[in-house]
Design an enzyme around this catalytic site. Structure first.
Site, PDB file in Angstrom:
ATOM      1  N   TYR A   1      -0.966  -2.894  -4.354  1.00 15.89           N
ATOM      2  CA  TYR A   1      -2.392  -2.691  -4.605  1.00 15.89           C
ATOM      3  C   TYR A   1      -2.727  -1.253  -4.991  1.00 15.89           C
ATOM      4  O   TYR A   1      -3.763  -0.991  -5.599  1.00 15.89           O
ATOM      5  CB  TYR A   1      -3.206  -3.050  -3.358  1.00 15.89           C
ATOM      6  CG  TYR A   1      -3.198  -4.501  -3.000  1.00 15.89           C
ATOM      7  CD1 TYR A   1      -3.363  -5.494  -3.967  1.00 15.89           C
ATOM      8  CD2 TYR A   1      -3.043  -4.905  -1.676  1.00 15.89           C
ATOM      9  CE1 TYR A   1      -3.376  -6.835  -3.630  1.00 15.89           C
ATOM     10  CE2 TYR A   1      -3.055  -6.247  -1.316  1.00 15.89           C
ATOM     11  CZ  TYR A   1      -3.218  -7.212  -2.303  1.00 15.89           C
ATOM     12  OH  TYR A   1      -3.221  -8.529  -1.957  1.00 15.89           O
TER      13      TYR A   1
ATOM     14  N   ASP B   1      -7.337 -15.897 -10.828  1.00 15.62           N
ATOM     15  CA  ASP B   1      -7.617 -16.007  -9.393  1.00 15.62           C
ATOM     16  C   ASP B   1      -8.945 -16.739  -9.218  1.00 15.62           C
ATOM     17  O   ASP B   1      -9.976 -16.282  -9.703  1.00 15.62           O
ATOM     18  CB  ASP B   1      -7.681 -14.620  -8.761  1.00 15.62           C
ATOM     19  CG  ASP B   1      -7.794 -14.669  -7.243  1.00 15.62           C
ATOM     20  OD1 ASP B   1      -8.791 -15.247  -6.753  1.00 15.62           O
ATOM     21  OD2 ASP B   1      -6.910 -14.136  -6.559  1.00 15.62           O
TER      22      ASP B   1
ATOM     23  N   GLU C   1      -3.298 -17.334  -1.569  1.00 14.69           N
ATOM     24  CA  GLU C   1      -3.440 -16.004  -0.977  1.00 14.69           C
ATOM     25  C   GLU C   1      -4.558 -16.053   0.067  1.00 14.69           C
ATOM     26  O   GLU C   1      -5.330 -15.114   0.220  1.00 14.69           O
ATOM     27  CB  GLU C   1      -3.786 -14.963  -2.036  1.00 14.69           C
ATOM     28  CG  GLU C   1      -2.725 -14.713  -3.064  1.00 14.69           C
ATOM     29  CD  GLU C   1      -3.183 -13.680  -4.074  1.00 14.69           C
ATOM     30  OE1 GLU C   1      -2.372 -12.820  -4.427  1.00 14.69           O
ATOM     31  OE2 GLU C   1      -4.347 -13.732  -4.497  1.00 14.69           O
TER      32      GLU C   1
ATOM     33  N   HIS D   1     -11.648 -14.712  -7.448  1.00 16.11           N
ATOM     34  CA  HIS D   1     -12.098 -13.601  -8.280  1.00 16.11           C
ATOM     35  C   HIS D   1     -13.015 -14.061  -9.405  1.00 16.11           C
ATOM     36  O   HIS D   1     -14.073 -13.451  -9.627  1.00 16.11           O
ATOM     37  CB  HIS D   1     -10.901 -12.858  -8.876  1.00 16.11           C
ATOM     38  CG  HIS D   1     -10.055 -12.151  -7.875  1.00 16.11           C
ATOM     39  ND1 HIS D   1      -8.915 -11.452  -8.219  1.00 16.11           N
ATOM     40  CD2 HIS D   1     -10.169 -12.041  -6.526  1.00 16.11           C
ATOM     41  CE1 HIS D   1      -8.371 -10.939  -7.125  1.00 16.11           C
ATOM     42  NE2 HIS D   1      -9.106 -11.278  -6.084  1.00 16.11           N
TER      43      HIS D   1
ATOM     44  N   ASP E   1     -14.820 -10.229  -3.733  1.00 10.76           N
ATOM     45  CA  ASP E   1     -13.372 -10.399  -3.576  1.00 10.76           C
ATOM     46  C   ASP E   1     -12.937 -10.473  -2.104  1.00 10.76           C
ATOM     47  O   ASP E   1     -12.221  -9.604  -1.609  1.00 10.76           O
ATOM     48  CB  ASP E   1     -12.619  -9.272  -4.293  1.00 10.76           C
ATOM     49  CG  ASP E   1     -11.097  -9.453  -4.230  1.00 10.76           C
ATOM     50  OD1 ASP E   1     -10.636 -10.543  -3.854  1.00 10.76           O
ATOM     51  OD2 ASP E   1     -10.372  -8.490  -4.550  1.00 10.76           O
TER      52      ASP E   1
ATOM     53  N   HIS F   1      -3.855 -18.005  -8.885  1.00 10.29           N
ATOM     54  CA  HIS F   1      -4.037 -17.702  -7.471  1.00 10.29           C
ATOM     55  C   HIS F   1      -5.138 -18.635  -6.976  1.00 10.29           C
ATOM     56  O   HIS F   1      -6.275 -18.549  -7.430  1.00 10.29           O
ATOM     57  CB  HIS F   1      -4.480 -16.247  -7.271  1.00 10.29           C
ATOM     58  CG  HIS F   1      -3.359 -15.273  -7.386  1.00 10.29           C
ATOM     59  ND1 HIS F   1      -3.581 -13.924  -7.603  1.00 10.29           N
ATOM     60  CD2 HIS F   1      -2.022 -15.422  -7.289  1.00 10.29           C
ATOM     61  CE1 HIS F   1      -2.409 -13.294  -7.645  1.00 10.29           C
ATOM     62  NE2 HIS F   1      -1.455 -14.187  -7.459  1.00 10.29           N
TER      63      HIS F   1
ATOM     64  N   HIS G   1     -11.161 -13.459   0.149  1.00 12.93           N
ATOM     65  CA  HIS G   1     -10.590 -14.793   0.084  1.00 12.93           C
ATOM     66  C   HIS G   1     -10.879 -15.594   1.356  1.00 12.93           C
ATOM     67  O   HIS G   1     -10.977 -15.037   2.452  1.00 12.93           O
ATOM     68  CB  HIS G   1      -9.080 -14.722  -0.117  1.00 12.93           C
ATOM     69  CG  HIS G   1      -8.676 -14.041  -1.389  1.00 12.93           C
ATOM     70  ND1 HIS G   1      -7.374 -13.984  -1.822  1.00 12.93           N
ATOM     71  CD2 HIS G   1      -9.406 -13.406  -2.342  1.00 12.93           C
ATOM     72  CE1 HIS G   1      -7.315 -13.333  -2.972  1.00 12.93           C
ATOM     73  NE2 HIS G   1      -8.535 -12.966  -3.298  1.00 12.93           N
TER      74      HIS G   1
ATOM     75  N   ARG H   1       0.820  -1.206   0.000  1.00 11.43           N
ATOM     76  CA  ARG H   1       0.000   0.000   0.000  1.00 11.43           C
ATOM     77  C   ARG H   1       0.858   1.262   0.000  1.00 11.43           C
ATOM     78  O   ARG H   1       0.398   2.340   0.345  1.00 11.43           O
ATOM     79  CB  ARG H   1      -0.958  -0.010   1.190  1.00 11.43           C
ATOM     80  CG  ARG H   1      -1.852  -1.240   1.176  1.00 11.43           C
ATOM     81  CD  ARG H   1      -3.088  -1.112   2.013  1.00 11.43           C
ATOM     82  NE  ARG H   1      -3.899  -2.309   1.929  1.00 11.43           N
ATOM     83  CZ  ARG H   1      -4.758  -2.582   0.952  1.00 11.43           C
ATOM     84  NH1 ARG H   1      -4.918  -1.746  -0.032  1.00 11.43           N
ATOM     85  NH2 ARG H   1      -5.455  -3.703   0.963  1.00 11.43           N
TER      86      ARG H   1
ATOM     87  N   HIS I   1       4.338  -9.542  -7.156  1.00  7.92           N
ATOM     88  CA  HIS I   1       3.018  -8.893  -7.195  1.00  7.92           C
ATOM     89  C   HIS I   1       3.211  -7.404  -7.004  1.00  7.92           C
ATOM     90  O   HIS I   1       3.840  -6.952  -6.050  1.00  7.92           O
ATOM     91  CB  HIS I   1       2.130  -9.458  -6.083  1.00  7.92           C
ATOM     92  CG  HIS I   1       0.662  -9.226  -6.290  1.00  7.92           C
ATOM     93  ND1 HIS I   1       0.127  -7.964  -6.480  1.00  7.92           N
ATOM     94  CD2 HIS I   1      -0.384 -10.086  -6.338  1.00  7.92           C
ATOM     95  CE1 HIS I   1      -1.184  -8.071  -6.634  1.00  7.92           C
ATOM     96  NE2 HIS I   1      -1.517  -9.352  -6.563  1.00  7.92           N
TER      97      HIS I   1
ATOM     98  N   HIS J   1      -2.956  -5.972 -10.658  1.00  4.76           N
ATOM     99  CA  HIS J   1      -4.386  -5.760 -10.834  1.00  4.76           C
ATOM    100  C   HIS J   1      -4.562  -4.690 -11.914  1.00  4.76           C
ATOM    101  O   HIS J   1      -3.992  -3.597 -11.778  1.00  4.76           O
ATOM    102  CB  HIS J   1      -5.029  -5.290  -9.536  1.00  4.76           C
ATOM    103  CG  HIS J   1      -5.037  -6.323  -8.452  1.00  4.76           C
ATOM    104  ND1 HIS J   1      -5.632  -6.101  -7.235  1.00  4.76           N
ATOM    105  CD2 HIS J   1      -4.547  -7.590  -8.407  1.00  4.76           C
ATOM    106  CE1 HIS J   1      -5.503  -7.188  -6.476  1.00  4.76           C
ATOM    107  NE2 HIS J   1      -4.844  -8.094  -7.171  1.00  4.76           N
TER     108      HIS J   1
ATOM    109  N   GLU K   1      -4.195  -9.821 -13.830  1.00  2.50           N
ATOM    110  CA  GLU K   1      -4.963 -10.688 -12.937  1.00  2.50           C
ATOM    111  C   GLU K   1      -6.462 -10.582 -13.227  1.00  2.50           C
ATOM    112  O   GLU K   1      -6.984  -9.487 -13.446  1.00  2.50           O
ATOM    113  CB  GLU K   1      -4.695 -10.317 -11.476  1.00  2.50           C
ATOM    114  CG  GLU K   1      -5.369 -11.254 -10.493  1.00  2.50           C
ATOM    115  CD  GLU K   1      -4.909 -11.054  -9.063  1.00  2.50           C
ATOM    116  OE1 GLU K   1      -5.648 -11.456  -8.149  1.00  2.50           O
ATOM    117  OE2 GLU K   1      -3.808 -10.496  -8.861  1.00  2.50           O
TER     118      GLU K   1
END
Length: 276
Positions: free
Chosen positions: A70, A176, A256, A179, A224, A211, A226, A37, A67, A107, A142
């Site tokens: 975000y 994913d 994840e 997702h 979304d 994922h 998980h 972040r 990755h 993403h 993704e």
């Protein structure tokens, strides 16, 4: 042998991540390139990179997945936010070349009211600026759950992005499971049909990683969130079919799920036990 791993903290370096992965029975792993972040990346430690490359060869770690943070949004309505995405991704790909032949996942972003067509155009524009013919890293788009104004909620949007990328040989997809199920692709009751649809629209040659996550929410919820394997809406039987599907079983799988290291170890063992 199944290629299976989880998301690990990169704070102690690549060698430590490799050692952690092996300690829990994994033979691959995913990591954030920088604070998920935030914006700052640690300086590269060339001794650590060299030690990891040797460790990976000795312990059969064939590929790893980086990755992006975000906070990236290459299709934001704000120019500075798009510039931040461009600068961060360009720097990440430069750094990834010190570990050649791996994957970089991001993403696609949210078009925040501009419309999906404009979002697709802006994402492709960023990729056209940062991809280089000589790079060895494959950039993965993704699949997204479709909450808000996310781009990548359907296979068609991902296909449209790839079609606009000049160096598309450097672009693939990370699917994913949480997702796509939340987005409305029924991989529980119709896995073969979803795979066939992916192949028809995008092409299975583009699918590079999975994922592997259960979902806290029901089918087509666009949420979304998980869940641990077998404890959510998808259920264990669906994952047994996914990891053993002849068109998926050779891909690397990355957990994840909401877990600590010990929880990941249990899930890895569970999936290994069900890999035929």
């Amino acid at each position: 042998m199944i290629k299976i791993g989880c998301h690990l903290s990169s704070s102690k370096g690549f060698l430590h991540m490799g050692q952690e992965a092996v300690s829990i029975g994994a033979n691959t792993f995913q990591f954030f390139t920088r604070n998920p972040r935030g914006s700052k990346a640690k300086p590269l430690d060339m001794e650590d990179i060299h030690a990891f490359r040797q460790f990976a060869e000795e312990h059969g770690i064939p590929v790893i997945l980086a990755h992006a943070p975000y906070t990236l949004n290459p299709c934001s309505g704000t120019e500075r936010t798009r510039e931040f995405a461009f600068e961060t991704m360009e720097d990440d790909l430069r750094r990834m070349e010190y570990l050649p032949g791996n994957y970089y996942n991001f993403h696609p972003g949210s078009h925040v009211g501009q419309g999906s067509e404009e979002g697709v155009r802006q994402i492709a524009e960023v990729l056209n600026h940062i991809l280089r013919p000589e790079q060895t890293t494959t950039v993965l788009l993704e699949t997204m759950a479709g909450k808000g104004t996310e781009v990548g909620r359907c296979f068609e949007e991902l296909h449209e992005i790839i079609e606009r990328v000049e160096l598309s040989s450097h672009v693939g997809v990370c699917l994913d499971t949480c997702h796509v199920y939340d987005a409305g692709y029924d991989i529980v009751q119709n896995l073969d049909g979803v795979i066939a649809e992916f192949d028809r629209i995008i092409g299975l040659d583009r699918l590079k990683a999975i994922h592997i996550n259960d979902s806290k929410n029901p089918f087509e919820s666009h949420k979304d969130r998980h869940e641990r394997i077998g404890e959510g809406a998808l259920g264990l039987e669906a994952f047994v079919r996914i990891i053993n599907h002849p068109k998926l079983r050779e891909l690397p799988f990355y957990l994840e799920t909401p877990n600590e290291l010990a929880g990941y170890a249990r899930e890895i063992e569970l999936l290994k036990e069900n890999y035929i």
